[in-house]
Design a protein around this motif. Structure first.
Motif, mmCIF file in Angstrom:
data_model
loop_
_atom_site.group_PDB
_atom_site.id
_atom_site.type_symbol
_atom_site.label_atom_id
_atom_site.label_comp_id
_atom_site.label_asym_id
_atom_site.label_seq_id
_atom_site.Cartn_x
_atom_site.Cartn_y
_atom_site.Cartn_z
ATOM 1 N N TRP A 93 0.621 -1.306 -0.003
ATOM 2 C CA TRP A 93 -0.079 0.003 -0.086
ATOM 3 C C TRP A 93 1.023 1.403 0.168
ATOM 4 O O TRP A 93 0.748 2.192 -0.712
ATOM 5 C CB TRP A 93 -0.842 -0.056 1.120
ATOM 6 C CG TRP A 93 -2.023 1.153 1.287
ATOM 7 C CD1 TRP A 93 -2.935 1.458 0.567
ATOM 8 C CD2 TRP A 93 -1.426 2.456 2.113
ATOM 9 N NE1 TRP A 93 -3.672 2.668 0.884
ATOM 10 C CE2 TRP A 93 -2.821 3.131 1.749
ATOM 11 C CE3 TRP A 93 -0.669 2.801 3.014
ATOM 12 C CZ2 TRP A 93 -2.943 4.406 2.377
ATOM 13 C CZ3 TRP A 93 -0.865 3.931 3.652
ATOM 14 C CH2 TRP A 93 -1.937 4.670 3.298
ATOM 15 N N VAL A 94 1.889 1.196 0.928
ATOM 16 C CA VAL A 94 2.862 2.320 0.840
ATOM 17 C C VAL A 94 3.527 2.471 -0.310
ATOM 18 O O VAL A 94 3.701 3.831 -0.832
ATOM 19 C CB VAL A 94 3.788 2.085 2.211
ATOM 20 C CG1 VAL A 94 5.103 3.232 2.143
ATOM 21 C CG2 VAL A 94 3.310 2.295 3.481
ATOM 22 N N ARG A 95 3.859 1.530 -1.115
ATOM 23 C CA ARG A 95 4.827 1.554 -2.571
ATOM 24 C C ARG A 95 3.739 2.022 -3.265
ATOM 25 O O ARG A 95 3.975 2.779 -4.520
ATOM 26 C CB ARG A 95 5.352 0.287 -2.758
ATOM 27 C CG ARG A 95 6.611 0.104 -1.866
ATOM 28 C CD ARG A 95 7.400 -1.239 -2.336
ATOM 29 N NE ARG A 95 8.420 -1.403 -1.347
ATOM 30 C CZ ARG A 95 9.103 -2.501 -1.207
ATOM 31 N NH1 ARG A 95 8.510 -3.633 -1.699
ATOM 32 N NH2 ARG A 95 10.268 -2.575 -0.654
ATOM 33 N N ALA A 96 2.473 1.558 -3.456
ATOM 34 C CA ALA A 96 1.598 1.749 -4.321
ATOM 35 C C ALA A 96 1.250 3.725 -4.154
ATOM 36 O O ALA A 96 0.699 3.941 -5.191
ATOM 37 C CB ALA A 96 0.196 1.225 -4.237
ATOM 38 N N ALA A 97 1.195 3.824 -3.142
ATOM 39 C CA ALA A 97 1.187 5.443 -2.821
ATOM 40 C C ALA A 97 2.192 6.386 -3.355
ATOM 41 O O ALA A 97 2.290 7.661 -3.022
ATOM 42 C CB ALA A 97 0.817 5.638 -1.564
#
Length: 119
Positions: A93-97
């Motif tokens: 999720w953090v990388r997708a953000a």
């Protein structure tokens, strides 16, 4: 022979017979070597039976402890699997953000054989 002589001889014979009877009854009442061995065997088997029962109880207790530990380890494994999936999800999720997650601290030496992470 006079009466006193007969009395003395008969009392001597009675004394010897009494002594012989006492020796014979003492010998008959004495425990034989076989009796002692039998009693020793009984004592040993009783002790062995008590020890076997004690060991059986100890084994039962150890089996119960082992079952409890197995259940705890199984629960810990499920919890660790959940946490790994949760961390992977959050990292994704953090990388997708468009961000980068913080660097993880080094894995302790004792934990290295259990942790296989690619995060």
């Amino acid at each position: 022979m006079s009466v006193e002589m007969w009395t003395a001889v008969s009392s001597g014979v009675v004394g010897v017979a009494s002594a012989a009877a006492a020796v014979w009854s003492g010998r008959a009442a004495r425990r034989t070597r076989r009796d002692h061995r039998r009693d020793d065997f009984t004592v040993v088997t009783d002790r062995m039976e008590k020890e076997i029962n004690r060991q059986g109880l100890k084994i039962t207790e150890l089996e119960e402890t082992s079952d409890r530990q197995d259940k705890r380890l199984e629960g810990a494994g499920v919890a660790i699997s959940y946490l790994i999936e949760r961390v992977r999800g959050l990292t994704s999720w953090v990388r997708a953000a468009g961000l980068e997650p913080p660097a993880a601290p080094p894995v302790p030496e004792r934990a290295r054989e259990f942790i296989h992470h690619d995060v």
